[in-house]
Design a protein around this motif. Structure first.
Motif, PDB file in Angstrom:
ATOM      1  N   PHE A  39      41.870  -5.626  55.609  1.00 27.43           N
ATOM      2  CA  PHE A  39      42.912  -4.652  55.254  1.00 27.43           C
ATOM      3  C   PHE A  39      42.327  -3.363  54.676  1.00 27.43           C
ATOM      4  O   PHE A  39      43.038  -2.374  54.559  1.00 27.43           O
ATOM      5  CB  PHE A  39      43.915  -5.263  54.262  1.00 27.43           C
ATOM      6  N   LYS A  47      53.030   0.859  53.504  1.00 25.00           N
ATOM      7  CA  LYS A  47      52.020   0.439  52.513  1.00 25.00           C
ATOM      8  C   LYS A  47      52.545  -0.707  51.646  1.00 25.00           C
ATOM      9  O   LYS A  47      51.825  -1.655  51.358  1.00 25.00           O
ATOM     10  CB  LYS A  47      51.631   1.622  51.616  1.00 25.00           C
ATOM     11  N   GLU A  48      53.793  -0.589  51.198  1.00 21.58           N
ATOM     12  CA  GLU A  48      54.329  -1.670  50.359  1.00 21.58           C
ATOM     13  C   GLU A  48      54.280  -3.000  51.103  1.00 21.58           C
ATOM     14  O   GLU A  48      53.885  -4.023  50.558  1.00 21.58           O
ATOM     15  CB  GLU A  48      55.767  -1.360  49.895  1.00 21.58           C
ATOM     16  N   GLN A  49      54.673  -2.990  52.364  1.00 25.69           N
ATOM     17  CA  GLN A  49      54.661  -4.250  53.115  1.00 25.69           C
ATOM     18  C   GLN A  49      53.233  -4.734  53.365  1.00 25.69           C
ATOM     19  O   GLN A  49      52.976  -5.937  53.352  1.00 25.69           O
ATOM     20  CB  GLN A  49      55.438  -4.114  54.428  1.00 25.69           C
ATOM     21  N   LEU A  50      52.286  -3.806  53.568  1.00 29.12           N
ATOM     22  CA  LEU A  50      50.896  -4.233  53.757  1.00 29.12           C
ATOM     23  C   LEU A  50      50.390  -4.988  52.531  1.00 29.12           C
ATOM     24  O   LEU A  50      49.614  -5.933  52.639  1.00 29.12           O
ATOM     25  CB  LEU A  50      49.996  -3.021  54.026  1.00 29.12           C
ATOM     26  N   LEU A  51      50.837  -4.583  51.342  1.00 31.69           N
ATOM     27  CA  LEU A  51      50.373  -5.222  50.111  1.00 31.69           C
ATOM     28  C   LEU A  51      51.129  -6.519  49.802  1.00 31.69           C
ATOM     29  O   LEU A  51      50.758  -7.253  48.899  1.00 31.69           O
ATOM     30  CB  LEU A  51      50.539  -4.245  48.935  1.00 31.69           C
ATOM     31  N   TYR A  52      52.195  -6.795  50.541  1.00 31.79           N
ATOM     32  CA  TYR A  52      53.041  -7.952  50.228  1.00 31.79           C
ATOM     33  C   TYR A  52      52.321  -9.268  50.517  1.00 31.79           C
ATOM     34  O   TYR A  52      51.776  -9.455  51.604  1.00 31.79           O
ATOM     35  CB  TYR A  52      54.341  -7.875  51.032  1.00 31.79           C
ATOM     36  N   GLU A  53      52.298 -10.136  49.548  1.00 28.98           N
ATOM     37  CA  GLU A  53      51.680 -11.458  49.677  1.00 28.98           C
ATOM     38  C   GLU A  53      50.243 -11.377  50.187  1.00 28.98           C
ATOM     39  O   GLU A  53      49.791 -12.213  50.968  1.00 28.98           O
ATOM     40  CB  GLU A  53      52.526 -12.381  50.565  1.00 28.98           C
ATOM     41  N   LEU A  54      49.537 -10.358  49.729  1.00 30.78           N
ATOM     42  CA  LEU A  54      48.138 -10.166  50.124  1.00 30.78           C
ATOM     43  C   LEU A  54      47.218 -10.810  49.093  1.00 30.78           C
ATOM     44  O   LEU A  54      47.492 -10.751  47.901  1.00 30.78           O
ATOM     45  CB  LEU A  54      47.864  -8.659  50.222  1.00 30.78           C
ATOM     46  N   THR A  76      56.833   2.867  52.879  1.00 36.82           N
ATOM     47  CA  THR A  76      57.442   1.565  53.208  1.00 36.82           C
ATOM     48  C   THR A  76      56.406   0.656  53.879  1.00 36.82           C
ATOM     49  O   THR A  76      56.393  -0.549  53.648  1.00 36.82           O
ATOM     50  CB  THR A  76      58.682   1.705  54.129  1.00 36.82           C
ATOM     51  N   PRO A 105      41.836  -8.470  50.203  1.00 31.86           N
ATOM     52  CA  PRO A 105      42.167  -7.631  51.365  1.00 31.86           C
ATOM     53  C   PRO A 105      41.095  -7.618  52.453  1.00 31.86           C
ATOM     54  O   PRO A 105      41.398  -7.329  53.609  1.00 31.86           O
ATOM     55  CB  PRO A 105      42.352  -6.233  50.761  1.00 31.86           C
TER      56      PRO A 105
END
Lengths: 109, 444
Positions: B279, B257-264, B255, B267
């Protein structure tokens, strides 16, 4: 053998203007190298066809076992301009997971 | 260690979330993010109609509802609920929660100074197209610089219970209490980057605690009582992402990791007013049930510029729908779409864009959608966008006639003709940070 990307990875997508970002994350660290080899910007662009008018860029995050894709000109103008139902690319991550990737049984084990 | 929660990922998020965060477990700071880009232009219009408006109107009643709990538990609130009128928002909060001390951050709103800034040689060219701002002269609705954590830290130093800002970055709401409590210096780039990344993880509310999570979503427990995210931050810049015990949802490596990649974007270069965060330096590890530890974050010096978001009017749009049933639902909907386009051509109407998609067939994923040649029903969605309102108005009359005069089995037209909406577009620009003067005012 060919397997859908969803077998080894999960994803999340969102928007920045007319660009959609799609993050693809390997469930298992050891499968990250399959992502790097198989999920190329060219294949991502071909997978979405005329949904993506611009280029596809790829960034690597080996620390998270993840790739980040930027799909340019993929949202019909983006945010407020777009006439699409998925104006913010919320579903494109799930859409990318149907991509078929080639991996040996040994790699997948 | 301090605990910082996010109880609102956008204006319109779950009303109960911030209430539950202060009631269901220990907390020091409650961050609430109300502002998407579109929100600022809507608020500007409201302020023009009524000088006492222009802020997130959900916010003062929420604070009124939780004021006693905030005082009792010593929880302090940091929110960008002020929109384009933070002082009015603060006055309303004070009237509903007179026992709370409120600090207001201003200085992000550069709309009143645009002419002056242009005269001083700040071109505010579009970051993406390079066009000068004169291209949209007379159409501008609002203009705001994205503020970082510094004015929020100044506001926390006043001892305020509630800090209200306008257009501060989402991440600054989380970083500010860390800088305040741990006395970080403004050039401790790795620590500042850690605060920014903690902010990125929690700024979308439950999207880091199991919401919108593809990984194993069917096994995520109790969405109805989902716990919103909490960061347990340490003075050294490491932190744990978690949620209150007994709440629904999940905090896991997946959960987070998914948020870390959101709107990225890139990195290695996550640019904020406070620092540039990397990131690719983040290390995640499990820390027990519903706990993920985040370490090793690296950052680099902030850039000399601040981002400015300018909203402007950019024509009109309308989207209409008709539903067709099997058999041949796809063929019928495609034919109807062609008929509408032909009639628009016959009328000589000009649009910037005409878009057709088949909802229930491939509208979301396009060519990547699995092929189902005979779905039981599909919805034709056809939309137009253009600079002339009259042309868009005329388009809205072209769908319903097809119920009687086009391919068979059209239905789903009960809501009448589509409504016409004004299009607000965004003009991203940069401005030297020293041009933006922020101010903190305490209202007691």
């Amino acid at each position: 053998m060919k397997v859908p990307l969803s077998r080894i990875a999960h994803a999340r997508s969102g928007d920045k203007g007319d660009t959609s970002n799609v993050g693809v994350i390997a469930y298992e660290e050891r499968h990250y190298r399959i992502l790097v080899r198989e999920v190329t910007p060219e294949r991502v662009k071909a997978h979405f066809g005329d949904l993506v008018n611009g280029e596809v860029e790829r960034f690597e995050l080996p620390n998270l076992g993840a790739l980040n894709f930027l799909l340019h000109e993929a949202l019909g103008g983006g945010g407020t301009l777009s006439l699409r139902i998925d104006a913010q690319g919320k579903t494109l991550g799930a859409g990318l997971l149907s991509l078929e990737v080639e991996a040996s049984e040994q790699e997948l084990a | 260690m301090i605990r910082i929660a996010n109880g609102q990922g956008f204006w319109g998020d779950w009303l109960e979330a911030p209430v539950r965060l202060v009631e269901q477990g220990p907390l020091d700071y409650l961050a609430l993010d109300y502002l998407a880009e579109i929100t600022m232009s809507i608020l500007q219009k409201q302020k023009e109609a009524d000088a006492k408006l222009g802020y997130a109107r959900d916010f003062p009643p929420l604070i009124g509802r939780i004021a006693a709990r905030l005082k009792e538990r010593g929880v302090r609130v940091i929110a960008n609920a002020g929109g384009v009128n933070p002082p009015a928002c603060a006055r309303q909060v004070r009237s509903l929660a007179p026992q709370l001390k409120v600090a207001v951050v201003t200085g992000d709103d550069i709309f009143p100074q645009l002419d002056e800034l242009l005269a001083q040689g700040h071109e505010l060219r579009n970051m993406e197209t390079g066009e000068p701002l004169s291209a949209i002269q007379g159409k501008i609705l609002s203009a705001n610089a994205y503020l970082g954590a510094a004015p929020l830290v100044e506001a926390l130093a006043t001892g305020a219970d509630v800090v209200i800002a306008g257009r501060s970055t989402d991440t600054a709401l989380t970083l500010a209490p860390m800088v305040h409590r741990f006395s970080w210096a403004w050039d401790e780039w790795n620590r500042l980057a850690a605060g920014v990344i903690a902010g990125h993880i929690i700024e979308c509310g439950a999207q880091s605690t199991g919401g919108n999570c593809i990984a194993d979503w069917q096994t995520i427990p109790d969405f109805a009582d989902i716990g919103y995210p909490i960061v347990e931050a340490e003075p050294d810049g490491t932190f744990v992402v978690t949620k209150h015990r007994g709440t629904g949802g999940r905090v896991s490596l997946e959960t987070v990791k998914e948020q870390l990649l959101y709107e990225l974007g890139d990195p290695k270069n996550y640019i904020t007013p406070d620092c540039v965060a990397d990131f690719t330096s983040i290390r995640l590890s499990g820390d027990g049930e519903n706990r993920v530890r985040v370490t090793a974050i690296q950052g680099r010096p902030r850039t000399p510029m601040l981002k400015v978001s300018i909203a402007y009017l950019h024509g009109w749009k309308a989207v209409g729908t008709l539903v067709y049933s099997a058999p041949q639902a796809v063929e019928k909907a495609e034919a109807a779409g062609r008929i509408v386009r032909e009639r628009l051509d016959q009328l000589g109407l000009k649009f910037d864009e005409v878009h057709t998609e088949l909802f229930g067939y491939n509208a979301c994923h396009g060519p990547a959608a699995p092929v189902n040649p005979n779905p039981p029903e599909v919805m034709l969605r056809i939309g137009v966008r253009g600079q002339e309102r009259a042309a868009v108005d005329r388009f809205t009359r072209e769908l319903i006639p097809l119920v009687l005069s086009g391919p068979p089995t059209a239905t789903g037209f009960g809501e009448g003709k589509p409504s016409v909406r004004e299009v607000v577009a965004y003009w991203p620009a940069l401005i030297p940070r020293e041009v933006i003067r922020t101010n903190v005012e305490v209202i007691e």
